[in-house]
Design an enzyme around this catalytic site. Structure first.
Site, short mmCIF file in Angstrom:
data_model
loop_
_atom_site.label_atom_id
_atom_site.label_comp_id
_atom_site.label_asym_id
_atom_site.label_seq_id
_atom_site.Cartn_x
_atom_site.Cartn_y
_atom_site.Cartn_z
CD GLU A 157 11.11 144.66 13.28
OE1 GLU A 157 10.24 144.64 12.41
OE2 GLU A 157 12.25 144.20 13.12
CD GLU A 262 16.34 140.26 15.47
OE1 GLU A 262 16.40 140.75 14.33
OE2 GLU A 262 15.29 140.13 16.10
C1 GLA Z 1 13.84 141.24 12.20
C2 GLA Z 1 13.21 140.12 13.00
C3 GLA Z 1 13.98 138.84 12.88
C4 GLA Z 1 14.41 138.58 11.46
C5 GLA Z 1 15.15 139.74 10.92
C6 GLA Z 1 15.63 139.51 9.52
O1 GLA Z 1 14.91 141.80 12.79
O2 GLA Z 1 13.07 140.43 14.35
O3 GLA Z 1 13.18 137.78 13.32
O4 GLA Z 1 13.29 138.29 10.68
O5 GLA Z 1 14.29 140.86 10.93
O6 GLA Z 1 15.93 138.21 9.28
#
Ligand code: GLA
Length: 376
Positions: A157, A262
């Site tokens: 990010e 994710e």
């Molecule tokens: C981001 C992070 C993850 C997690 C999510 C929410 O996407 O990369 O590690 O913390 O947020 O749980």
């Protein structure tokens, strides 16, 4: 003999009482020729405190990412103090079960303690000191798992949705070469590991352009980058299948692998902009309208169906691009452990994954399995 018989009965009862064990298809087999199918694990699962979740994880998935256990605040909470207890449990669990291990994450602006950026409380440190700390962190953590972790999310990010660089403390103190330093050091610390850049809203045009530029710059400098992780925190209509399709094409054209990391589908109403992922604090449920938590008594059949169709649509795109995608990882094993029960509003009852709170496969599971043979 009696004891043996009763042990056998207990064994049978356990196996059949653990839902989702004996009956369903097995995702990792169904998609074997296409990509790895992964999940995020927490420490309860790896420690043996949630055997039902562990059973689903080991049966269904062949790749794992630790939900929190390798984040800076967990593994390096104080200066000079590393704590690998939980992350070692994660790696041991994965090794024992022959799973592909993904390290998450070496550098992020969140879940990183303040001391990392400071000389003294409130006083930011300088570039050289921060680079030294980053170097020590990467060499110690990636080095600890050298040869054992298959791939690392090196940077998470770093880019805003509009394509500008996130004004994190990493960026402000070091400048934008912090990203290449992190990749370079990760490679030196763990030469066999794949290295990834991971982010949300990766389909947004501005972000897409900047990430592509970043990848090209690393490649031009001869710095290893193997893949792009598209975080899959999506919802009903947020990220259309067409946008997903185009983004996978784009990233893959850079010559890197694309991973869906994710993955979960938010199903609860939101008050604010759906794409605003960067709300750092969640609010309490009693501060908000109960309408924002409509399924406390269960998820209606028609919503289950809608979720199944949503997942099937996404997986049809993944299957279409199976030559470009290395891994599709769900952000959690079952609904009860999902972060979406607590974000962006704490204390709600959400249903974003493919196994429910009772560890049963949902209609979405079957819908996903059915896409494995689709050829669109
Ligand atoms: C981001 C992070 C993850 C997690 C999510 C929410 O996407 O990369 O590690 O913390 O947020 O749980």
């Amino acid at each position: 003999m009696k004891l043996r018989n009763s042990l056998y009965t207990i064994f049978l009862l356990t196996v059949f009482a653990l839902p989702g064990i004996a009956r369903e298809a097995v995702l990792k087999d169904v998609f074997k020729k296409h990509f790895y199918v992964g999940t995020a694990l927490n420490d309860q699962i790896c420690e043996g405190k949630n055997p039902a979740a562990a059973a689903i994880a080991t049966r269904q998935f062949n790749a794992v990412t630790p939900e929190n256990e390798l984040k800076w605040e967990r593994v390096h909470p104080e200066m000079g103090k590393f704590d690998f207890r939980a992350s070692d449990r994660f790696v041991d669990f994965a090794k024992k079960n022959n799973m592909l291990i993904i390290g998450h994450v070496l550098l992020w602006h969140r879940q990183t303690p303040d001391w990392v950026f400071e000389d003294s409380p409130g006083k930011l440190t300088d570039r050289e000191t921060l680079l030294k700390r980053l170097h020590e962190h990467i060499f110690t953590v990636a080095g600890h798992y050298k040869g054992r972790i298959h791939g690392w999310d090196v940077v998470n990010e770093a880019v805003n949705d509009d394509g500008s660089m996130r004004q994190s403390k990493w960026f402000k103190i070091i400048g934008d070469d912090y990203i290449e330093k992190a990749f370079q050091w990760a490679h030196e610390a763990a030469p066999d590991a794949e290295l990834y850049y991971n982010d949300y809203n990766m389909w947004k045009p501005g972000k897409r352009r900047t990430v592509a530029k970043m990848v090209r710059r690393l490649q031009e400098k001869g710095i290893r980058i193997d893949g792009i992780g598209m975080q899959g925190h999506w919802s009903w209509n947020y990220l259309s299948n067409e946008e997903l399709d185009a983004s996978i094409e784009d990233y893959s054209a850079l010559g890197v692998q694309v991973d869906i990391t994710e993955l979960d589908i938010a199903v609860l109403p939101r008050k604010w902009n759906l794409t605003d992922m960067d709300i750092s604090a969640s609010v309490e449920i009693n501060e908000v309208d109960k309408e924002l938590d409509p399924y406390t008594e269960g998820f209606p059949v028609e919503m289950q169906q809608k979720l199944a169709e949503r997942y099937a649509g996404l997986f049809r795109v993944f299957v279409k691009h199976r030559d470009k995608i290395g891994r599709v990882t769900f952000w959690g094993v079952y609904d009860g452990m999902s972060w979406l029960n607590g974000w962006p509003i704490r204390g709600r009852t959400s249903y974003p994954l493919i196994f429910d709170r009772n560890y049963h496969a949902k209609p979405a599971f079957d819908a996903i399995v059915a896409t494995a043979r689709s050829r669109n």
